[in-house]
Design a protein around this motif. Sequence first.
Motif, PDB file in Angstrom:
ATOM      1  N   HIS A 131       0.808  -1.212   0.000  1.00 49.88           N
ATOM      2  CA  HIS A 131       0.000   0.000   0.000  1.00 49.88           C
ATOM      3  C   HIS A 131       0.847   1.270   0.000  1.00 49.88           C
ATOM      4  CE1 HIS A 131      -4.083  -1.810   0.658  1.00 49.88           C
ATOM      5  NE2 HIS A 131      -3.276  -2.841   0.837  1.00 49.88           N
ATOM      6  N   LEU A 132       2.153   1.108  -0.236  1.00 47.74           N
ATOM      7  CA  LEU A 132       3.036   2.265  -0.340  1.00 47.74           C
ATOM      8  C   LEU A 132       3.318   2.602  -1.801  1.00 47.74           C
ATOM      9  CD1 LEU A 132       5.571   1.522   2.544  1.00 47.74           C
ATOM     10  CD2 LEU A 132       3.505   2.940   2.602  1.00 47.74           C
ATOM     11  N   ASN A 133       3.951   3.733  -2.018  1.00 48.71           N
ATOM     12  CA  ASN A 133       4.212   4.209  -3.375  1.00 48.71           C
ATOM     13  C   ASN A 133       5.544   3.666  -3.899  1.00 48.71           C
ATOM     14  OD1 ASN A 133       5.342   5.986  -1.277  1.00 48.71           O
ATOM     15  ND2 ASN A 133       6.231   7.085  -3.019  1.00 48.71           N
ATOM     16  N   ASP A 134       5.755   3.845  -5.201  1.00 48.24           N
ATOM     17  CA  ASP A 134       7.032   3.576  -5.863  1.00 48.24           C
ATOM     18  C   ASP A 134       7.518   2.137  -5.686  1.00 48.24           C
ATOM     19  OD1 ASP A 134       7.216   6.191  -6.830  1.00 48.24           O
ATOM     20  OD2 ASP A 134       8.190   6.893  -4.995  1.00 48.24           O
ATOM     21  N   ALA A 184       1.629 -20.833 -14.547  1.00 51.19           N
ATOM     22  CA  ALA A 184       2.884 -21.356 -14.003  1.00 51.19           C
ATOM     23  C   ALA A 184       2.659 -22.292 -12.826  1.00 51.19           C
ATOM     24  CB  ALA A 184       3.783 -20.203 -13.572  1.00 51.19           C
ATOM     25  N   GLY A 185       1.427 -22.329 -12.301  1.00 53.83           N
ATOM     26  CA  GLY A 185       1.131 -23.281 -11.237  1.00 53.83           C
ATOM     27  C   GLY A 185       0.553 -22.719  -9.964  1.00 53.83           C
ATOM     28  N   ALA A 186       0.238 -21.429  -9.939  1.00 48.78           N
ATOM     29  CA  ALA A 186      -0.375 -20.857  -8.738  1.00 48.78           C
ATOM     30  C   ALA A 186      -1.765 -21.442  -8.519  1.00 48.78           C
ATOM     31  CB  ALA A 186      -0.449 -19.342  -8.844  1.00 48.78           C
ATOM     32  N   ASP A 187      -2.124 -21.623  -7.247  1.00 51.93           N
ATOM     33  CA  ASP A 187      -3.456 -22.128  -6.909  1.00 51.93           C
ATOM     34  C   ASP A 187      -4.474 -21.002  -6.777  1.00 51.93           C
ATOM     35  OD1 ASP A 187      -2.799 -25.000  -6.459  1.00 51.93           O
ATOM     36  OD2 ASP A 187      -1.531 -24.177  -4.875  1.00 51.93           O
ATOM     37  N   ALA A 188      -4.011 -19.794  -6.491  1.00 55.41           N
ATOM     38  CA  ALA A 188      -4.903 -18.662  -6.260  1.00 55.41           C
ATOM     39  C   ALA A 188      -4.138 -17.372  -6.531  1.00 55.41           C
ATOM     40  CB  ALA A 188      -5.437 -18.680  -4.832  1.00 55.41           C
ATOM     41  N   ILE A 189      -4.874 -16.265  -6.562  1.00 57.53           N
ATOM     42  CA  ILE A 189      -4.293 -14.961  -6.882  1.00 57.53           C
ATOM     43  C   ILE A 189      -4.662 -13.952  -5.796  1.00 57.53           C
ATOM     44  CG2 ILE A 189      -4.329 -13.026  -8.514  1.00 57.53           C
ATOM     45  CD1 ILE A 189      -2.805 -15.415  -9.581  1.00 57.53           C
ATOM     46  N   PHE A 190      -3.696 -13.088  -5.505  1.00 55.58           N
ATOM     47  CA  PHE A 190      -3.849 -12.023  -4.514  1.00 55.58           C
ATOM     48  C   PHE A 190      -3.583 -10.694  -5.213  1.00 55.58           C
ATOM     49  CE2 PHE A 190      -1.542 -10.414  -0.366  1.00 55.58           C
ATOM     50  CZ  PHE A 190      -2.369  -9.311  -0.306  1.00 55.58           C
ATOM     51  N   PRO A 191      -4.632  -9.975  -5.633  1.00 58.36           N
ATOM     52  CA  PRO A 191      -4.428  -8.647  -6.230  1.00 58.36           C
ATOM     53  C   PRO A 191      -4.286  -7.605  -5.126  1.00 58.36           C
ATOM     54  CG  PRO A 191      -6.752  -9.199  -6.299  1.00 58.36           C
ATOM     55  CD  PRO A 191      -6.057 -10.357  -5.634  1.00 58.36           C
ATOM     56  N   GLU A 192      -3.101  -7.043  -4.993  1.00 58.00           N
ATOM     57  CA  GLU A 192      -2.826  -6.154  -3.862  1.00 58.00           C
ATOM     58  C   GLU A 192      -3.147  -4.701  -4.175  1.00 58.00           C
ATOM     59  OE1 GLU A 192      -2.818  -5.530  -1.005  1.00 58.00           O
ATOM     60  OE2 GLU A 192      -0.857  -5.649  -0.018  1.00 58.00           O
ATOM     61  N   ALA A 193      -3.602  -3.999  -3.112  1.00 59.07           N
ATOM     62  CA  ALA A 193      -3.806  -2.549  -3.106  1.00 59.07           C
ATOM     63  C   ALA A 193      -4.818  -2.070  -4.143  1.00 59.07           C
ATOM     64  CB  ALA A 193      -2.476  -1.824  -3.291  1.00 59.07           C
ATOM     65  N   THR A 217      -6.310  -4.355   5.118  1.00 63.07           N
ATOM     66  CA  THR A 217      -5.401  -3.717   6.065  1.00 63.07           C
ATOM     67  C   THR A 217      -5.867  -2.307   6.384  1.00 63.07           C
ATOM     68  OG1 THR A 217      -3.058  -3.295   6.529  1.00 63.07           O
ATOM     69  CG2 THR A 217      -3.839  -2.742   4.320  1.00 63.07           C
ATOM     70  N   GLU A 218      -5.537  -1.853   7.578  1.00 64.54           N
ATOM     71  CA  GLU A 218      -5.898  -0.493   7.972  1.00 64.54           C
ATOM     72  C   GLU A 218      -4.822   0.491   7.504  1.00 64.54           C
ATOM     73  OE1 GLU A 218      -7.218  -3.673  10.552  1.00 64.54           O
ATOM     74  OE2 GLU A 218      -5.186  -2.854  10.383  1.00 64.54           O
ATOM     75  N   PHE A 219      -5.228   1.747   7.355  1.00 65.12           N
ATOM     76  CA  PHE A 219      -4.308   2.843   7.029  1.00 65.12           C
ATOM     77  C   PHE A 219      -3.611   2.618   5.688  1.00 65.12           C
ATOM     78  CE2 PHE A 219      -4.220   2.040  11.676  1.00 65.12           C
ATOM     79  CZ  PHE A 219      -5.012   3.108  12.060  1.00 65.12           C
ATOM     80  N   GLY A 220      -4.300   1.935   4.783  1.00 69.75           N
ATOM     81  CA  GLY A 220      -3.757   1.688   3.454  1.00 69.75           C
ATOM     82  C   GLY A 220      -4.618   2.330   2.391  1.00 69.75           C
ATOM     83  N   ARG A 221      -4.582   1.759   1.204  1.00 66.55           N
ATOM     84  CA  ARG A 221      -5.298   2.332   0.067  1.00 66.55           C
ATOM     85  C   ARG A 221      -6.690   1.728  -0.137  1.00 66.55           C
ATOM     86  NH1 ARG A 221      -1.815   5.293  -3.161  1.00 66.55           N
ATOM     87  NH2 ARG A 221       0.402   5.068  -2.653  1.00 66.55           N
ATOM     88  N   THR A 222      -6.957   0.608   0.536  1.00 62.52           N
ATOM     89  CA  THR A 222      -8.245  -0.068   0.369  1.00 62.52           C
ATOM     90  C   THR A 222      -9.257   0.456   1.380  1.00 62.52           C
ATOM     91  OG1 THR A 222      -7.159  -2.086  -0.423  1.00 62.52           O
ATOM     92  CG2 THR A 222      -9.399  -2.312   0.429  1.00 62.52           C
ATOM     93  N   PRO A 223     -10.455   0.844   0.937  1.00 61.15           N
ATOM     94  CA  PRO A 223     -11.499   1.247   1.885  1.00 61.15           C
ATOM     95  C   PRO A 223     -11.920   0.053   2.736  1.00 61.15           C
ATOM     96  CG  PRO A 223     -12.057   1.858  -0.379  1.00 61.15           C
ATOM     97  CD  PRO A 223     -10.903   0.932  -0.468  1.00 61.15           C
ATOM     98  N   PHE A 224     -12.574   0.315   3.847  1.00 67.91           N
ATOM     99  CA  PHE A 224     -13.047  -0.775   4.690  1.00 67.91           C
ATOM    100  C   PHE A 224     -14.188  -1.526   4.013  1.00 67.91           C
ATOM    101  CE2 PHE A 224     -11.058   1.487   8.310  1.00 67.91           C
ATOM    102  CZ  PHE A 224     -10.385   0.403   8.871  1.00 67.91           C
ATOM    103  N   PHE A 225     -14.018  -2.851   3.915  1.00 66.38           N
ATOM    104  CA  PHE A 225     -15.090  -3.748   3.493  1.00 66.38           C
ATOM    105  C   PHE A 225     -15.166  -4.879   4.512  1.00 66.38           C
ATOM    106  CE2 PHE A 225     -13.501  -2.148  -0.685  1.00 66.38           C
ATOM    107  CZ  PHE A 225     -14.645  -1.453  -1.077  1.00 66.38           C
ATOM    108  N   TRP A 240      -6.672  -9.889   7.628  1.00 67.38           N
ATOM    109  CA  TRP A 240      -6.459  -8.648   8.370  1.00 67.38           C
ATOM    110  C   TRP A 240      -5.031  -8.776   8.905  1.00 67.38           C
ATOM    111  CZ3 TRP A 240     -10.894 -11.540   8.461  1.00 67.38           C
ATOM    112  CH2 TRP A 240     -12.071 -10.909   8.068  1.00 67.38           C
ATOM    113  N   PRO A 241      -4.031  -8.404   8.133  1.00 65.19           N
ATOM    114  CA  PRO A 241      -2.663  -8.858   8.378  1.00 65.19           C
ATOM    115  C   PRO A 241      -1.971  -8.319   9.609  1.00 65.19           C
ATOM    116  CG  PRO A 241      -2.736  -7.317   6.535  1.00 65.19           C
ATOM    117  CD  PRO A 241      -4.152  -7.635   6.878  1.00 65.19           C
TER     118      PRO A 241
END
Length: 306
Positions: A131-134, A184-193, A217-225, A240-241
């Motif tokens: 959730h950070l820049n750059d 390539a063999g991943a079982d699932a996907i995690f689209p971050e931020a 996560t709190e204090f990041g770029r994702t609104p609360f759901f 909720w890491p």
Amino acid sequence: MPYVIADDLPDAPAGQRFRALLERPQILQMPGAHLGIAALLAKQAGFESLYMSGAAMSATMGLPDLGMITVDDVAFHIRQVARASGLPILVDGDTGYGEALNVMHMVRSFEEAGAAAVHLEDQLLPKKCGHLNDKKLADARDMAAKVAAARKARKHLYIIARTDAVASEGMDAAVARAQMYLDAGADAIFPEALVTRDMFAEFARRMPGVKLLANMTEFGRTPFFTAQEFEDLGYAMVIWPVSHLRVAARAMEELYAAINRDGGTMKMLDRMQTRAQLYATIGYHEYEALDSSLVATVIPEGMPQS
């Protein structure tokens, strides 16, 4: 009774038990718990699976989340959480601690320590919180090679590929990367931020039939759901890491301030678990009973002769 001394230790490998939870229709909710005591408290609250955050483990060691901790550091945390709770654990594998061979070593080490699942991310070192820049992204083909290496090394570990591409490359690129990682063999996907409800919905719509992980996560770029909202959007897992660490760190901060201000802890007692509550959480009396059942006390008779 804690699993470590129970008769009903799980027979199935942790990865198989994790998959079984994902076969249910409801979303799998995983709070962060990277310490044994946290794992026991989360289990006591009713959770069936846990998450171990690299950021939480790093912060516990007094370090920033910049990919500085090692496989052995993480395995230490996995062992205590797995032993304490007996629950299947999803572990943050950062960028895999190196290239393909390092990823294979990580997978084997995490499995041996008791992990059920791991996620790998497509950043370059020094990696950053999603959730950070750059953030600097790895070539998608290099990330796919790491996923393939993890797949080759695993016995049962569930492999989740995380992509941080949405922020810098856009949705189309993130979806394309995700598909390459699945191939390539991943079982699932995690689209971050992801930053809006529509983005979460779009990513799920473009990944039909794929198990997806959401990060609340709190204090990041994702609104609360809520967990239910993520489920309605098409997500199979939510974490909720670092929430537990944030709450604990604030509590410790307030405790130390109180001791310094008041000269003692007398005004903080209502914020504490009692000794009895702590002992109940960690199974103190069960351990004590087990010890007495295994080691019979021998009572000395008479007095030794000089």
